[in-house]
Design a protein around this motif. Structure first.
Motif, PDB file in Angstrom:
ATOM      1  N   PRO A 101       0.944  -1.182   0.280  1.00 32.11           N
ATOM      2  CA  PRO A 101      -0.013  -0.295   0.473  1.00 32.11           C
ATOM      3  C   PRO A 101       1.113   1.337   0.269  1.00 32.11           C
ATOM      4  N   CYS A 102       0.446   2.034  -0.651  1.00 35.56           N
ATOM      5  CA  CYS A 102       0.830   3.322  -0.550  1.00 35.56           C
ATOM      6  C   CYS A 102       1.073   4.208   0.406  1.00 35.56           C
ATOM      7  N   LYS A 103       2.176   4.345   1.080  1.00 34.63           N
ATOM      8  CA  LYS A 103       2.427   5.375   2.717  1.00 34.63           C
ATOM      9  C   LYS A 103       2.067   6.254   3.014  1.00 34.63           C
ATOM     10  N   ALA A 104       1.932   7.335   1.899  1.00 36.52           N
ATOM     11  CA  ALA A 104       0.859   8.553   1.974  1.00 36.52           C
ATOM     12  C   ALA A 104      -0.858   8.443   2.408  1.00 36.52           C
ATOM     13  N   CYS A 105      -0.834   7.533   1.377  1.00 36.90           N
ATOM     14  CA  CYS A 105      -2.343   7.256   1.790  1.00 36.90           C
ATOM     15  C   CYS A 105      -3.406   6.242   2.544  1.00 36.90           C
ATOM     16  N   HIS A 106      -2.083   4.999   2.754  1.00 35.51           N
ATOM     17  CA  HIS A 106      -2.125   4.102   3.351  1.00 35.51           C
ATOM     18  C   HIS A 106      -3.385   2.887   2.881  1.00 35.51           C
ATOM     19  N   GLY A 107      -3.160   2.873   1.834  1.00 37.09           N
ATOM     20  CA  GLY A 107      -4.157   2.016   0.628  1.00 37.09           C
ATOM     21  C   GLY A 107      -5.212   3.028   0.433  1.00 37.09           C
ATOM     22  N   SER A 108      -5.891   3.926   0.704  1.00 36.48           N
ATOM     23  CA  SER A 108      -7.219   4.109  -0.111  1.00 36.48           C
ATOM     24  C   SER A 108      -7.531   4.485  -1.274  1.00 36.48           C
ATOM     25  N   GLY A 109      -5.927   5.257  -1.531  1.00 31.45           N
ATOM     26  CA  GLY A 109      -6.267   6.088  -2.931  1.00 31.45           C
ATOM     27  C   GLY A 109      -6.467   8.205  -2.629  1.00 31.45           C
ATOM     28  N   LEU A 110      -6.883   8.099  -1.297  1.00 35.05           N
ATOM     29  CA  LEU A 110      -7.526   9.501  -1.048  1.00 35.05           C
ATOM     30  C   LEU A 110      -6.684  10.171  -0.334  1.00 35.05           C
ATOM     31  N   SER A 111      -6.715  11.246   0.098  1.00 35.45           N
ATOM     32  CA  SER A 111      -6.308  11.702   0.858  1.00 35.45           C
ATOM     33  C   SER A 111      -7.538  13.426   0.805  1.00 35.45           C
ATOM     34  N   ARG A 112      -6.827  14.599   1.725  1.00 31.36           N
ATOM     35  CA  ARG A 112      -8.151  15.277   2.480  1.00 31.36           C
ATOM     36  C   ARG A 112      -6.720  15.960   1.991  1.00 31.36           C
ATOM     37  N   LYS A 113      -7.962  17.407   1.601  1.00 32.44           N
ATOM     38  CA  LYS A 113      -7.358  18.406   1.017  1.00 32.44           C
ATOM     39  C   LYS A 113      -8.574  19.672   1.120  1.00 32.44           C
ATOM     40  N   GLN A 114      -7.986  21.266   2.105  1.00 30.12           N
ATOM     41  CA  GLN A 114      -8.586  22.402   2.186  1.00 30.12           C
ATOM     42  C   GLN A 114      -9.060  22.987   1.415  1.00 30.12           C
ATOM     43  N   GLN A 115     -10.109  23.327   1.001  1.00 27.62           N
ATOM     44  CA  GLN A 115     -10.376  24.175  -0.802  1.00 27.62           C
ATOM     45  C   GLN A 115     -10.894  25.315  -0.621  1.00 27.62           C
ATOM     46  N   LYS A 116     -10.392  26.698  -1.503  1.00 33.00           N
ATOM     47  CA  LYS A 116     -11.373  27.198  -1.178  1.00 33.00           C
ATOM     48  C   LYS A 116     -12.359  28.180  -2.630  1.00 33.00           C
ATOM     49  N   ILE A 117     -13.120  28.050  -2.811  1.00 34.53           N
ATOM     50  CA  ILE A 117     -13.967  28.286  -3.755  1.00 34.53           C
ATOM     51  C   ILE A 117     -14.872  29.273  -3.606  1.00 34.53           C
TER      52      ILE A 117
END
Length: 377
Positions: A209-225
């Motif tokens: 598994p990817c160490k950054a996302c632990h295998g989920s394939g997703l990460s959290r991001k703060q976004q402004k729109i």
């Protein structure tokens, strides 16, 4: 053992409609399902009996033949080799049990054995929709505005590109289900599909598994729109922003963002649809003699308002086209309604009292006036 009448089996009358027949069958199927009564031959027979009855009575053609000729009318017509073709019944199992909220999760591996999974066993799924509550002022709702909002949502992991696997590796086909995401097992006289326990219904496994996302394939991001709020929007309405929700798994499309509008109350104005209402205090003499006064509209402009002579408190006056704009309608607005409140002076000097007494005498006012029915007010 002789067969029981199909209506007797399901416990319904001959006049029962499709919904009543389905409801009765569902109740029996839950009670006698083989997976719920493992090793219970009697329960399995009752389940078969109820299913056979439902398979006939839920089909208009077969039901008509049964009502006219009894068992002779349906024997041998269900499948080429005689007996009953249960595939038509279990084909719509999700329709029958879909609203039972998880009673059959253990029987079908949760939610119908992965039938809702798009793209087969690859685990591709749409991202979740998100909700954002935005409070705006009364006038911003009237005239429209734009607002910048900040929120957190799931995005595809930049390290692995959303695959969930470490760099240089990838997903491998599950050896248990061979990529289908499902395994089948026999239960009584029919086969049930359920999610593969090895891959969790994904059809693939990740060995590194990817160490950054632990295998989920997703990460959290703060976004402004920036959100554009149209003129005339009402309290509780939502604005849909496609594709700005959570990212989908394994390349699935993003969910949507829904911005729900909450409007702060105004100090003077109240809204009803596209009309606005306010109250205006006037003096006794203005009400009696009539007058021209100025009121402020929603744009803070002074608008002349004519008070007719003899106006009573509670009278509603209207200013046309001074209300709230209609959504997606150029120039069209509601009206402004002004409720007149006649104020009685609380403190008056001696001269004013004398004049009022003279006025009362000229008007012939009675000291004990007759009451007026409330219906006439």
């Amino acid at each position: 053992m002789a067969k029981r009448d199909y209506y007797e089996v399901l416990g319904v009358d001959k006049s029962a409609g499709k919904d009543e027949i389905k409801k009765a069958y569902r109740k029996l199927a839950i009670k006698y399902h083989p997976d719920k009564n493992a090793g219970n031959a009697e329960a399995e027979e009752k389940f078969k009996e109820a299913t056979e009855a439902y398979e006939v009575l839920s089909d208009e053609r077969k039901k008509q033949a049964y009502d006219q000729f009894g068992f002779a009318g349906v024997d041998g017509v269900n499948s080429p080799g005689g007996g009953h073709d249960y595939s038509s019944v279990f084909h719509d199992f999700e329709d029958i049990f879909g609203d039972m909220g998880g009673i059959f999760d253990s029987f079908f591996g949760g939610g119908g054995g992965g039938r809702r999974r798009s793209g087969g066993g690859g685990g591709v799924s749409r991202g979740s929709d998100l909700r954002y509550n935005l409070e705006i002022s009364f006038k911003d709702a009237v005239f429209g505005t734009s607002a910048e909002i900040s929120y957190t949502h799931d995005v595809a992991c930049k390290t692995c590109g959303g695959t969930g696997a470490a760099s240089g590796t990838g997903r491998k086909v599950c050896p248990t289900c061979q990529g289908t995401g499902q395994v089948r097992r026999n239960s009584g006289f029919f086969s049930i599909a359920s999610p593969c326990h090895t891959c969790g219904g994904e059809g693939h496994i990740i060995e590194d598994p990817c160490k950054a996302c632990h295998g989920s394939g997703l990460s959290r991001k703060q976004q402004k729109i920036k959100v554009t709020i149209p003129a005339g929007i009402e309290n509780g309405k939502r604005i849909a922003i496609p594709g700005q929700g959570d990212a989908g798994a394994n390349g699935g499309r993003n969910g949507d963002l829904y911005v729900y509008i909450k409007i702060k109350p105004h100090k003077f104005f109240e809204r009803d649809g596209n009309n606005v209402y306010c109250a205006l205090p006037i003096s006794f003499t203005q009400a009696a003699l009539g007058a021209e006064v100025f009121v402020q509209n929603l744009e803070d402009k002074k608008i002349k308002l004519k008070i007719p002579a003899g106006t009573q408190t509670g009278k509603m006056l209207r200013l046309k086209n001074e209300g709230i704009p209609y959504l997606q309608s150029k120039g069209r607005k509601g009206d402004m309604y002004i409720k007149i409140i006649v104020e009685t002076p609380q403190k008056i000097n001696t001269k004013a009292k004398d004049l009022l007494k003279q006025f009362a005498a000229l008007q012939g006012e009675e000291e004990t006036p007759d009451p007026i029915p409330l219906s006439e007010l």
